[in-house]
Scaffold this motif. Structure first.
Motif, PDB file in Angstrom:
ATOM      1  N   GLU A 275       0.820  -1.219   0.000  1.00 21.68           N
ATOM      2  CA  GLU A 275       0.000   0.000   0.000  1.00 21.68           C
ATOM      3  C   GLU A 275       0.850   1.264   0.000  1.00 21.68           C
ATOM      4  OE1 GLU A 275      -2.898   2.178   3.211  1.00 21.68           O
ATOM      5  OE2 GLU A 275      -3.134   0.012   2.957  1.00 21.68           O
ATOM      6  N   TYR A 276       1.934   1.258   0.799  1.00 25.06           N
ATOM      7  CA  TYR A 276       2.745   2.469   0.879  1.00 25.06           C
ATOM      8  C   TYR A 276       3.417   2.778  -0.466  1.00 25.06           C
ATOM      9  CZ  TYR A 276       6.954  -0.447   1.251  1.00 25.06           C
ATOM     10  OH  TYR A 276       7.961  -1.340   1.002  1.00 25.06           O
ATOM     11  N   ARG A 277       3.734   1.736  -1.229  1.00 26.08           N
ATOM     12  CA  ARG A 277       4.370   1.953  -2.529  1.00 26.08           C
ATOM     13  C   ARG A 277       3.377   2.576  -3.512  1.00 26.08           C
ATOM     14  NH1 ARG A 277       6.606  -2.817  -6.424  1.00 26.08           N
ATOM     15  NH2 ARG A 277       7.017  -1.554  -8.256  1.00 26.08           N
ATOM     16  N   LEU A 278       2.125   2.100  -3.490  1.00 28.64           N
ATOM     17  CA  LEU A 278       1.109   2.696  -4.361  1.00 28.64           C
ATOM     18  C   LEU A 278       0.855   4.138  -3.961  1.00 28.64           C
ATOM     19  CD1 LEU A 278      -1.047   2.605  -6.544  1.00 28.64           C
ATOM     20  CD2 LEU A 278      -2.604   1.564  -4.881  1.00 28.64           C
ATOM     21  N   ARG A 279       0.836   4.411  -2.663  1.00 26.72           N
ATOM     22  CA  ARG A 279       0.611   5.783  -2.206  1.00 26.72           C
ATOM     23  C   ARG A 279       1.711   6.712  -2.728  1.00 26.72           C
ATOM     24  NH1 ARG A 279      -2.563   7.020   2.061  1.00 26.72           N
ATOM     25  NH2 ARG A 279      -2.348   4.920   2.934  1.00 26.72           N
ATOM     26  N   THR A 280       2.950   6.222  -2.699  1.00 25.86           N
ATOM     27  CA  THR A 280       4.067   7.026  -3.189  1.00 25.86           C
ATOM     28  C   THR A 280       3.974   7.254  -4.696  1.00 25.86           C
ATOM     29  OG1 THR A 280       5.486   6.188  -1.425  1.00 25.86           O
ATOM     30  CG2 THR A 280       6.574   7.180  -3.316  1.00 25.86           C
ATOM     31  N   LEU A 281       3.562   6.224  -5.442  1.00 31.22           N
ATOM     32  CA  LEU A 281       3.396   6.381  -6.889  1.00 31.22           C
ATOM     33  C   LEU A 281       2.323   7.415  -7.203  1.00 31.22           C
ATOM     34  CD1 LEU A 281       3.582   2.675  -8.142  1.00 31.22           C
ATOM     35  CD2 LEU A 281       5.294   4.466  -8.428  1.00 31.22           C
ATOM     36  N   ILE A 282       1.234   7.394  -6.452  1.00 27.50           N
ATOM     37  CA  ILE A 282       0.147   8.350  -6.688  1.00 27.50           C
ATOM     38  C   ILE A 282       0.587   9.767  -6.334  1.00 27.50           C
ATOM     39  CG2 ILE A 282      -2.123   9.077  -5.859  1.00 27.50           C
ATOM     40  CD1 ILE A 282      -2.846   6.099  -5.659  1.00 27.50           C
ATOM     41  N   ASP A 284       3.903  11.026  -5.651  1.00 31.54           N
ATOM     42  CA  ASP A 284       5.119  11.544  -6.281  1.00 31.54           C
ATOM     43  C   ASP A 284       5.166  11.255  -7.782  1.00 31.54           C
ATOM     44  OD1 ASP A 284       5.842  12.291  -3.735  1.00 31.54           O
ATOM     45  OD2 ASP A 284       7.079  10.525  -3.366  1.00 31.54           O
ATOM     46  N   GLY A 285       4.708  10.066  -8.192  1.00 36.09           N
ATOM     47  CA  GLY A 285       4.785   9.713  -9.597  1.00 36.09           C
ATOM     48  C   GLY A 285       3.743  10.401 -10.450  1.00 36.09           C
ATOM     49  N   LEU A 286       2.503  10.513  -9.921  1.00 35.72           N
ATOM     50  CA  LEU A 286       1.416  11.103 -10.695  1.00 35.72           C
ATOM     51  C   LEU A 286       1.068  12.520 -10.278  1.00 35.72           C
ATOM     52  CD1 LEU A 286      -0.965   8.003 -10.945  1.00 35.72           C
ATOM     53  CD2 LEU A 286       0.626   8.858 -12.657  1.00 35.72           C
ATOM     54  N   GLY A 287       1.603  12.970  -9.143  1.00 31.51           N
ATOM     55  CA  GLY A 287       1.412  14.355  -8.743  1.00 31.51           C
ATOM     56  C   GLY A 287       0.132  14.667  -8.008  1.00 31.51           C
ATOM     57  N   HIS A 288      -0.624  13.648  -7.570  1.00 30.04           N
ATOM     58  CA  HIS A 288      -1.840  13.893  -6.790  1.00 30.04           C
ATOM     59  C   HIS A 288      -1.496  13.990  -5.309  1.00 30.04           C
ATOM     60  CE1 HIS A 288      -4.468  13.154 -10.254  1.00 30.04           C
ATOM     61  NE2 HIS A 288      -3.662  12.159 -10.556  1.00 30.04           N
ATOM     62  N   VAL A 295      -8.506   9.392  -7.280  1.00 24.74           N
ATOM     63  CA  VAL A 295      -9.716   8.707  -7.716  1.00 24.74           C
ATOM     64  C   VAL A 295     -10.754   9.703  -8.225  1.00 24.74           C
ATOM     65  CG1 VAL A 295     -11.643   7.264  -6.972  1.00 24.74           C
ATOM     66  CG2 VAL A 295      -9.333   6.731  -6.206  1.00 24.74           C
ATOM     67  N   ASN A 296     -10.888  10.814  -7.509  1.00 27.72           N
ATOM     68  CA  ASN A 296     -11.879  11.809  -7.921  1.00 27.72           C
ATOM     69  C   ASN A 296     -11.556  12.426  -9.279  1.00 27.72           C
ATOM     70  OD1 ASN A 296     -13.536  11.462  -5.780  1.00 27.72           O
ATOM     71  ND2 ASN A 296     -12.986  13.351  -4.711  1.00 27.72           N
ATOM     72  N   ARG A 297     -10.260  12.437  -9.648  1.00 26.61           N
ATOM     73  CA  ARG A 297      -9.907  12.960 -10.964  1.00 26.61           C
ATOM     74  C   ARG A 297     -10.605  12.156 -12.056  1.00 26.61           C
ATOM     75  NH1 ARG A 297      -9.414  17.009 -11.548  1.00 26.61           N
ATOM     76  NH2 ARG A 297     -11.024  16.713 -13.116  1.00 26.61           N
ATOM     77  N   TYR A 298     -10.593  10.837 -11.939  1.00 26.60           N
ATOM     78  CA  TYR A 298     -11.247   9.982 -12.932  1.00 26.60           C
ATOM     79  C   TYR A 298     -12.764  10.110 -12.850  1.00 26.60           C
ATOM     80  CZ  TYR A 298      -6.824   7.701 -14.044  1.00 26.60           C
ATOM     81  OH  TYR A 298      -5.556   7.442 -14.472  1.00 26.60           O
ATOM     82  N   ARG A 299     -13.292  10.173 -11.644  1.00 23.80           N
ATOM     83  CA  ARG A 299     -14.739  10.282 -11.479  1.00 23.80           C
ATOM     84  C   ARG A 299     -15.258  11.591 -12.062  1.00 23.80           C
ATOM     85  NH1 ARG A 299     -14.773   8.148  -5.175  1.00 23.80           N
ATOM     86  NH2 ARG A 299     -14.677   5.900  -5.657  1.00 23.80           N
ATOM     87  N   LEU A 300     -14.548  12.669 -11.793  1.00 28.30           N
ATOM     88  CA  LEU A 300     -14.994  13.969 -12.295  1.00 28.30           C
ATOM     89  C   LEU A 300     -14.880  14.055 -13.813  1.00 28.30           C
ATOM     90  CD1 LEU A 300     -13.452  16.270  -9.548  1.00 28.30           C
ATOM     91  CD2 LEU A 300     -15.886  15.878  -9.962  1.00 28.30           C
ATOM     92  N   ASP A 301     -13.831  13.480 -14.367  1.00 35.90           N
ATOM     93  CA  ASP A 301     -13.691  13.494 -15.828  1.00 35.90           C
ATOM     94  C   ASP A 301     -14.827  12.733 -16.498  1.00 35.90           C
ATOM     95  OD1 ASP A 301     -11.441  15.019 -15.715  1.00 35.90           O
ATOM     96  OD2 ASP A 301     -10.023  13.390 -16.053  1.00 35.90           O
ATOM     97  N   GLU A 302     -15.217  11.600 -15.929  1.00 39.18           N
ATOM     98  CA  GLU A 302     -16.332  10.848 -16.504  1.00 39.18           C
ATOM     99  C   GLU A 302     -17.630  11.629 -16.363  1.00 39.18           C
ATOM    100  OE1 GLU A 302     -18.874   6.832 -15.511  1.00 39.18           O
ATOM    101  OE2 GLU A 302     -16.704   6.651 -15.663  1.00 39.18           O
ATOM    102  N   ALA A 303     -17.828  12.254 -15.197  1.00 41.19           N
ATOM    103  CA  ALA A 303     -19.049  13.022 -14.987  1.00 41.19           C
ATOM    104  C   ALA A 303     -19.128  14.208 -15.946  1.00 41.19           C
ATOM    105  CB  ALA A 303     -19.114  13.502 -13.540  1.00 41.19           C
ATOM    106  N   LYS A 304     -18.012  14.888 -16.171  1.00 36.35           N
ATOM    107  CA  LYS A 304     -18.033  16.029 -17.092  1.00 36.35           C
ATOM    108  C   LYS A 304     -18.317  15.582 -18.529  1.00 36.35           C
ATOM    109  CE  LYS A 304     -14.054  17.723 -15.541  1.00 36.35           C
ATOM    110  NZ  LYS A 304     -12.864  18.603 -15.411  1.00 36.35           N
ATOM    111  N   ALA A 305     -17.775  14.431 -18.902  1.00 31.96           N
ATOM    112  CA  ALA A 305     -18.064  13.922 -20.249  1.00 31.96           C
ATOM    113  C   ALA A 305     -19.545  13.598 -20.399  1.00 31.96           C
ATOM    114  CB  ALA A 305     -17.216  12.683 -20.527  1.00 31.96           C
ATOM    115  N   ALA A 306     -20.149  13.013 -19.355  1.00 33.76           N
ATOM    116  CA  ALA A 306     -21.568  12.665 -19.416  1.00 33.76           C
ATOM    117  C   ALA A 306     -22.444  13.914 -19.404  1.00 33.76           C
ATOM    118  CB  ALA A 306     -21.922  11.756 -18.243  1.00 33.76           C
ATOM    119  N   LEU A 307     -22.070  14.901 -18.574  1.00 37.74           N
ATOM    120  CA  LEU A 307     -22.868  16.127 -18.507  1.00 37.74           C
ATOM    121  C   LEU A 307     -22.788  16.924 -19.809  1.00 37.74           C
ATOM    122  CD1 LEU A 307     -21.940  17.243 -14.883  1.00 37.74           C
ATOM    123  CD2 LEU A 307     -24.190  16.492 -15.653  1.00 37.74           C
TER     124      LEU A 307
END
Length: 367
Positions: A275-282, A284-288, A295-307
Motif C-alpha cells: 500500500e505504501y508503494r502505491l501511495r508514493t506512486l500516486i 510523487d509519480g502522478l502528482g496527486h 480517484v476523484n480525478r477519474y470520477r470527475l472526468d467521466e461526470a463532465k463527459a456525461a454532462l
C-alpha cells in the motif's frame, strides 16, 4: 502499584483486542500483513497477561496458551515486519516450525523451573538469545523498503512501530538473560505495550489520507491535468513504470474508480504491491496530493463527459454522479464545484449550449 499495573495491563489487553478486531474486519481483504498484524495483537495481549503479577508460572495447565503466544511473538514480529516492508516476502511452512520452537522453549523455561530447573534455565537462555535474533531480523526488514516508507505518514508510523516493538523485545530479553526481576520492569513494560497499542489503533482508524475527504484541485483539472501529472520514464524504476501501467489499465479500461468502497488498500492488493508503494506512486509519480484526489480525478472526468453529452441531457445529475463512483450527490457537488467553479447543472447548460452553437455555425458554413 500492583493494582495500578493490573489495571493498566487490563487496558492494554483491551487495546490489543481492538487492534485484532479492526485488522480482521477491515484489512484482511486489502493487505497481506493484516493476519500477521492480528497475530501480533494476540501475542501482545498474551504477553501482557502472562507477565502480570500473580500469573501462575509453574503449571502446564490453562496458562500454557498465553505463555506460548507470548514467547513465540518474536517470530510473528519478524514475519509481520517482512510482510510490511518486503514485497517478495511470503510465509513458509518452516516459519511455523520456528514459532513452535520458540513457544516450546518459552513453555519449558516459564513453567518447568520447579520440575526441571536446569533445563528451564537453559531454555530460558536460548529463548532470550533467539528473541534478540528475531527482533534484529524484524528491524532489519525496514532496510528493504524504508526509502519509500518514510515518504508517507503511514510509512513513518509503521517504521517507528517496528523499531519500538523490536527494541522492547530486545530489552525484555536482555533483562531475562541478566536475571533482572520481572517486577522491576513490569510497569514500564505495560506502558510500552499500551503505547504500541494506541499507536496501532490511531494509525488504522485515523490515518488522514484515508479518513479525510479530499477533491482534486483546480490545477489538476481535466485531461490536461492528468497528462501533466504523468511521470517521465527516466524518473521511475522499471518496476514502478510497470505498476503505473497496470494502474492506468485498471482506472481507464476496467474503471476501478466506479467500484463502491474502493480504498488504496484494495487497489494495491489488485496491483500486487504494498500500500505504501502505491501511495508514493500516486503522490510523487502522478502528482496527486492523496488517494482521494487521484480517484476523484477519474470520477470527475467521466461526470463532465456525461454532462456535456447531448444524448444524456435528460439523465439526472444524481444518476451520473452515482455511475461515476460517488456515493451521494452532496460530495459530488462539492468536488465538482471545487474542480470547475460551476455546479453540475451550470456546467451541463454551458457545455450543451456551446455544442449547439458550434453545430449552428457548422450548418451555416455548409449552407
Amino acid at each position: 502499584m500492583t493494582a495500578l499495573e493490573l489495571g493498566l495491563r487490563g487496558a492494554v489487553v483491551a487495546l490489543f483486542l481492538v487492534v485484532c478486531a479492526v485488522l480482521l474486519l477491515r484489512y484482511t481483504a486489502v493487505h497481506r500483513a493484516a493476519y500477521l498484524g492480528a497475530a501480533m495483537g494476540v501475542a501482545g495481549a498474551a504477553y501482557a497477561i502472562s507477565t502480570a503479577p500473580f500469573f501462575p508460572a509453574s503449571s502446564f495447565g490453562w496458562s500454557s496458551p498465553f505463555v506460548a503466544f507470548a514467547m513465540g511473538s518474536p517470530v510473528i514480529f519478524w514475519l509481520w515486519a517482512g510482510a510490511i516492508f518486503n514485497e517478495r516476502f511470503a510465509v513458509r511452512p518452516w516459519h511455523a516450525a520456528a514459532w513452535t520452537l520458540l513457544a516450546g522453549l518459552g513453555l519449558v523455561s516459564y513453567n518447568g523451573w520447579m520440575i526441571w530447573p536446569d533445563v528451564a534455565r537453559t531454555c530460558g537462555r536460548m529463548l532470550g538469545l533467539a528473541t534478540i535474533a528475531f527482533a534484529v531480523l524484524g528491524i532489519s526488514q525496514i532496510s528493504r523498503g524504508w526509502r519509500v516508507a518514510v515518504t508517507t505518514a503511514r510509512g513513518r508510523i509503521l517504521t517507528a512501530l517496528v523499531i519500538g516493538i523490536g527494541v522492547q523485545m530486545m530489552l525484555a530479553a536482555v533483562a531475562g538473560l541478566a536475571a533482572i526481576p520481572a517486577r522491576a520492569i513490569g510497569l514500564s513494560g505495560a506502558l510500552a505495550l499500551g503505547a504500541f497499542g494506541l499507536l496501532s489503533i490511531w494509525m488504522m482508524l485515523f490515518d488522514p489520507p484515508e479518513s479525510q475527504p479530499a477533491v482534486a484541485g483546480p490545477d489538476a483539472g481535466g485531461q490536461a491535468g492528468r497528462v501533466a501529472a504523468e511521470p517521465a520514464p527516466a524518473d521511475l524504476s522499471a518496476p514502478d513504470r510497470a505498476s503505473l501501467h497496470r494502474l492506468k489499465h485498471l482506472m481507464t479500461t476496467e474503471r476501478a474508480y466506479r467500484e463502491e468502497g474502493l480504498t488504496i488498500g484494495l487497489l494495491a492488493a489488485r496491483l500486487g504491491i504494498p500500500e505504501y508503494r502505491l501511495r508514493t506512486l500516486i503522490n510523487d509519480g502522478l502528482g496527486h496530493r492523496n488517494f482521494n484526489a487521484f480517484v476523484n480525478r477519474y470520477r470527475l472526468d467521466e461526470a463532465k463527459a456525461a454532462l456535456g453529452d447531448p444524448d444524456q441531457a435528460e439523465v439526472p445529475v444524481l444518476t451520473i454522479a452515482l455511475d461515476a463512483g460517488f456515493q451521494s450527490l452532496a460530495p459530488f457537488n462539492r468536488a465538482f464545484k471545487a474542480d470547475t467553479g460551476l455546479t453540475p447543472s451550470e456546467f451541463r447548460r454551458q457545455a450543451i449550449a456551446g455544442q449547439n452553437a458550434a453545430e449552428d455555425v457548422e450548418i451555416a458554413r455548409s449552407s
